[in-house]
Scaffold this motif. Structure first.
Motif, PDB file in Angstrom:
ATOM      1  N   GLU A  84       0.927  -1.068  -0.058  1.00 21.75           N
ATOM      2  CA  GLU A  84       0.078   0.030   0.014  1.00 21.75           C
ATOM      3  C   GLU A  84       1.039   1.253   0.056  1.00 21.75           C
ATOM      4  O   GLU A  84       0.403   2.310   0.184  1.00 21.75           O
ATOM      5  CB  GLU A  84      -0.891   0.024   1.235  1.00 21.75           C
ATOM      6  CG  GLU A  84      -2.010  -1.140   1.358  1.00 21.75           C
ATOM      7  CD  GLU A  84      -2.857  -1.377   2.451  1.00 21.75           C
ATOM      8  OE1 GLU A  84      -2.920   0.059   2.988  1.00 21.75           O
ATOM      9  OE2 GLU A  84      -3.300  -2.296   2.651  1.00 21.75           O
ATOM     10  N   SER A  85       2.502   1.172  -0.137  1.00 19.45           N
ATOM     11  CA  SER A  85       2.977   2.199  -0.114  1.00 19.45           C
ATOM     12  C   SER A  85       3.231   3.182   1.117  1.00 19.45           C
ATOM     13  O   SER A  85       3.416   4.278   1.083  1.00 19.45           O
ATOM     14  CB  SER A  85       2.994   3.084  -1.403  1.00 19.45           C
ATOM     15  OG  SER A  85       2.954   2.313  -2.596  1.00 19.45           O
ATOM     16  N   PHE A  86       2.954   2.436   2.285  1.00 15.83           N
ATOM     17  CA  PHE A  86       2.859   3.308   3.300  1.00 15.83           C
ATOM     18  C   PHE A  86       4.515   3.233   4.190  1.00 15.83           C
ATOM     19  O   PHE A  86       4.816   3.908   4.904  1.00 15.83           O
ATOM     20  CB  PHE A  86       2.195   2.736   4.527  1.00 15.83           C
ATOM     21  CG  PHE A  86       0.587   2.845   4.081  1.00 15.83           C
ATOM     22  CD1 PHE A  86       0.179   4.154   3.697  1.00 15.83           C
ATOM     23  CD2 PHE A  86      -0.345   1.929   4.166  1.00 15.83           C
ATOM     24  CE1 PHE A  86      -1.104   4.315   3.694  1.00 15.83           C
ATOM     25  CE2 PHE A  86      -1.865   2.187   4.075  1.00 15.83           C
ATOM     26  CZ  PHE A  86      -2.268   3.439   3.686  1.00 15.83           C
ATOM     27  N   ILE A  87       5.063   2.279   3.459  1.00 15.74           N
ATOM     28  CA  ILE A  87       6.482   2.089   4.108  1.00 15.74           C
ATOM     29  C   ILE A  87       7.427   1.565   2.849  1.00 15.74           C
ATOM     30  O   ILE A  87       6.748   1.249   1.949  1.00 15.74           O
ATOM     31  CB  ILE A  87       6.847   0.912   5.189  1.00 15.74           C
ATOM     32  CG1 ILE A  87       6.294  -0.489   4.779  1.00 15.74           C
ATOM     33  CG2 ILE A  87       6.134   1.467   6.230  1.00 15.74           C
ATOM     34  CD1 ILE A  87       6.344  -1.468   5.731  1.00 15.74           C
ATOM     35  N   SER A  88       8.664   1.935   2.869  1.00 21.63           N
ATOM     36  CA  SER A  88       9.614   1.814   1.735  1.00 21.63           C
ATOM     37  C   SER A  88      10.124   0.382   1.893  1.00 21.63           C
ATOM     38  O   SER A  88       9.861  -0.392   3.058  1.00 21.63           O
ATOM     39  CB  SER A  88      10.839   2.585   2.071  1.00 21.63           C
ATOM     40  OG  SER A  88      11.741   2.232   3.081  1.00 21.63           O
ATOM     41  N   PRO A  89      10.768  -0.138   1.034  1.00 23.69           N
ATOM     42  CA  PRO A  89      11.153  -1.831   1.120  1.00 23.69           C
ATOM     43  C   PRO A  89      12.288  -1.812   2.257  1.00 23.69           C
ATOM     44  O   PRO A  89      12.488  -2.861   2.688  1.00 23.69           O
ATOM     45  CB  PRO A  89      11.720  -1.927  -0.336  1.00 23.69           C
ATOM     46  CG  PRO A  89      11.258  -1.012  -1.457  1.00 23.69           C
ATOM     47  CD  PRO A  89      10.967   0.201  -0.594  1.00 23.69           C
ATOM     48  N   PHE A 124       9.071   5.895  11.431  1.00 20.16           N
ATOM     49  CA  PHE A 124       8.182   5.503  10.105  1.00 20.16           C
ATOM     50  C   PHE A 124       7.215   6.443   9.742  1.00 20.16           C
ATOM     51  O   PHE A 124       7.023   7.512  10.480  1.00 20.16           O
ATOM     52  CB  PHE A 124       7.673   3.896  10.473  1.00 20.16           C
ATOM     53  CG  PHE A 124       8.422   2.815  10.675  1.00 20.16           C
ATOM     54  CD1 PHE A 124       8.937   2.285   9.444  1.00 20.16           C
ATOM     55  CD2 PHE A 124       8.732   2.678  11.824  1.00 20.16           C
ATOM     56  CE1 PHE A 124       9.661   1.261   9.630  1.00 20.16           C
ATOM     57  CE2 PHE A 124       9.855   1.671  12.113  1.00 20.16           C
ATOM     58  CZ  PHE A 124      10.237   0.864  10.919  1.00 20.16           C
ATOM     59  N   PRO A 125       6.724   6.397   8.527  1.00 18.26           N
ATOM     60  CA  PRO A 125       5.658   7.324   8.113  1.00 18.26           C
ATOM     61  C   PRO A 125       4.552   7.323   9.136  1.00 18.26           C
ATOM     62  O   PRO A 125       4.074   6.388   9.559  1.00 18.26           O
ATOM     63  CB  PRO A 125       5.216   7.030   6.651  1.00 18.26           C
ATOM     64  CG  PRO A 125       6.348   6.082   6.329  1.00 18.26           C
ATOM     65  CD  PRO A 125       7.093   5.567   7.398  1.00 18.26           C
ATOM     66  N   ARG A 126       4.111   8.450   9.061  1.00 16.37           N
ATOM     67  CA  ARG A 126       2.777   8.964  10.244  1.00 16.37           C
ATOM     68  C   ARG A 126       1.721   7.763  10.406  1.00 16.37           C
ATOM     69  O   ARG A 126       1.167   7.068  11.185  1.00 16.37           O
ATOM     70  CB  ARG A 126       2.239  10.082  10.267  1.00 16.37           C
ATOM     71  CG  ARG A 126       1.236  10.440  11.000  1.00 16.37           C
ATOM     72  CD  ARG A 126       0.986  11.946  11.398  1.00 16.37           C
ATOM     73  NE  ARG A 126      -0.283  11.971  12.039  1.00 16.37           N
ATOM     74  CZ  ARG A 126      -1.450  12.531  11.474  1.00 16.37           C
ATOM     75  NH1 ARG A 126      -1.495  12.742  10.175  1.00 16.37           N
ATOM     76  NH2 ARG A 126      -2.473  12.538  12.513  1.00 16.37           N
ATOM     77  N   LEU A 127       0.985   7.462   9.064  1.00 14.94           N
ATOM     78  CA  LEU A 127       0.042   6.494   8.988  1.00 14.94           C
ATOM     79  C   LEU A 127       0.576   5.107   9.106  1.00 14.94           C
ATOM     80  O   LEU A 127      -0.314   4.420   9.721  1.00 14.94           O
ATOM     81  CB  LEU A 127      -0.578   6.634   7.459  1.00 14.94           C
ATOM     82  CG  LEU A 127      -1.902   5.874   7.204  1.00 14.94           C
ATOM     83  CD1 LEU A 127      -2.862   6.244   8.117  1.00 14.94           C
ATOM     84  CD2 LEU A 127      -2.264   6.267   5.872  1.00 14.94           C
ATOM     85  N   ALA A 128       1.638   4.560   8.799  1.00 13.25           N
ATOM     86  CA  ALA A 128       2.081   3.291   8.957  1.00 13.25           C
ATOM     87  C   ALA A 128       2.392   3.156  10.418  1.00 13.25           C
ATOM     88  O   ALA A 128       1.925   2.392  11.268  1.00 13.25           O
ATOM     89  CB  ALA A 128       3.511   3.138   8.166  1.00 13.25           C
ATOM     90  N   ALA A 129       2.920   4.134  11.306  1.00 13.47           N
ATOM     91  CA  ALA A 129       3.137   4.144  12.495  1.00 13.47           C
ATOM     92  C   ALA A 129       2.105   4.127  13.430  1.00 13.47           C
ATOM     93  O   ALA A 129       1.917   3.366  14.357  1.00 13.47           O
ATOM     94  CB  ALA A 129       4.140   5.155  12.942  1.00 13.47           C
ATOM     95  N   GLU A 130       0.991   4.914  12.981  1.00  9.45           N
ATOM     96  CA  GLU A 130      -0.176   4.918  13.606  1.00  9.45           C
ATOM     97  C   GLU A 130      -0.902   3.406  13.793  1.00  9.45           C
ATOM     98  O   GLU A 130      -1.480   3.102  14.419  1.00  9.45           O
ATOM     99  CB  GLU A 130      -1.336   5.987  13.127  1.00  9.45           C
ATOM    100  CG  GLU A 130      -0.716   7.407  13.769  1.00  9.45           C
ATOM    101  CD  GLU A 130      -1.671   8.404  13.383  1.00  9.45           C
ATOM    102  OE1 GLU A 130      -2.732   8.313  12.281  1.00  9.45           O
ATOM    103  OE2 GLU A 130      -1.417   9.522  13.575  1.00  9.45           O
ATOM    104  N   ARG A 131      -1.080   2.661  12.361  1.00  4.85           N
ATOM    105  CA  ARG A 131      -1.580   1.703  12.183  1.00  4.85           C
ATOM    106  C   ARG A 131      -1.122   0.402  13.033  1.00  4.85           C
ATOM    107  O   ARG A 131      -1.884  -0.219  13.498  1.00  4.85           O
ATOM    108  CB  ARG A 131      -1.568   1.186  10.637  1.00  4.85           C
ATOM    109  CG  ARG A 131      -2.666   1.916   9.965  1.00  4.85           C
ATOM    110  CD  ARG A 131      -2.430   1.333   8.508  1.00  4.85           C
ATOM    111  NE  ARG A 131      -3.500   1.790   7.447  1.00  4.85           N
ATOM    112  CZ  ARG A 131      -3.809   1.401   6.430  1.00  4.85           C
ATOM    113  NH1 ARG A 131      -3.310   0.468   5.936  1.00  4.85           N
ATOM    114  NH2 ARG A 131      -5.006   1.965   5.704  1.00  4.85           N
ATOM    115  N   LEU A 132       0.388   0.603  13.070  1.00  5.19           N
ATOM    116  CA  LEU A 132       0.971  -0.510  13.803  1.00  5.19           C
ATOM    117  C   LEU A 132       0.684  -0.238  15.338  1.00  5.19           C
ATOM    118  O   LEU A 132       0.441  -1.290  16.158  1.00  5.19           O
ATOM    119  CB  LEU A 132       2.528  -0.402  13.514  1.00  5.19           C
ATOM    120  CG  LEU A 132       2.760  -0.741  12.358  1.00  5.19           C
ATOM    121  CD1 LEU A 132       4.242  -0.684  12.037  1.00  5.19           C
ATOM    122  CD2 LEU A 132       2.389  -2.444  12.234  1.00  5.19           C
ATOM    123  N   ALA A 133       0.465   1.045  15.866  1.00  3.25           N
ATOM    124  CA  ALA A 133       0.575   1.378  17.366  1.00  3.25           C
ATOM    125  C   ALA A 133      -0.882   1.028  17.648  1.00  3.25           C
ATOM    126  O   ALA A 133      -1.168   0.203  18.673  1.00  3.25           O
ATOM    127  CB  ALA A 133       0.740   2.819  17.328  1.00  3.25           C
TER     128      ALA A 133
END
Length: 147
Positions: A84-89, A124-133
């Protein structure tokens, strides 16, 4: 005509008041319910995530909830964030390494390749970090409901 205009204003005012009271009551009741379920800190990205097998708090929690194959679930989550392109490889590989697995292969990582430090979601990017949190806070809640 003046009387009907007056009644029209009363009726319209009542509808506005009803909606205002409803939304105000919803906010108060929802806030109390969220506080009682400890939902006030769901997206806190400042907490470190420790996925070291048999050592890390989140790894133990993951294993309690999902069983011994929890690394495959973690890999699937990381791949989803990557797709979903929320994080880099590079970030995806780092997240998998933190759990002792590789992103591509099925082979477990050697001790030298494993990361031994907790993950800091703030990097990490904000949206990815919030999803993981949100996910890890949900795991805590799920685990507490099992006991």
């Amino acid at each position: 005509s003046a009387v009907s205009s007056g009644w029209l204003l009363v009726v319209l005012g009542t509808f506005c008041d009803i909606y205002f009271v409803f939304y105000l009551a919803s906010a108060v009741v929802g806030g109390i319910m969220g506080q009682s379920r400890q939902l006030n800190d769901l997206k806190n990205t400042s907490l470190p995530i420790d996925l070291r097998e048999k050592q890390g708090r989140e790894a133990q929690l993951f294993e309690k909830v999902f069983g011994p194959g929890w690394q495959q679930i973690w890999k699937s989550m990381v791949r989803s964030l990557l797709n979903e392109s929320f994080i880099s490889p590079k970030q995806a590989a780092s997240l998998c390494q933190a759990a002792g697995i590789s992103l591509e292969g099925e082979m477990p990582l050697t001790h030298r390749d494993k990361k031994t430090k907790p993950i800091h979601l703030g990097r990490f990017p904000r949206l990815a970090a919030e999803r993981l949190a949100f996910f890890f806070q949900s795991l805590k809640w799920i685990e507490s409901q099992k006991n």
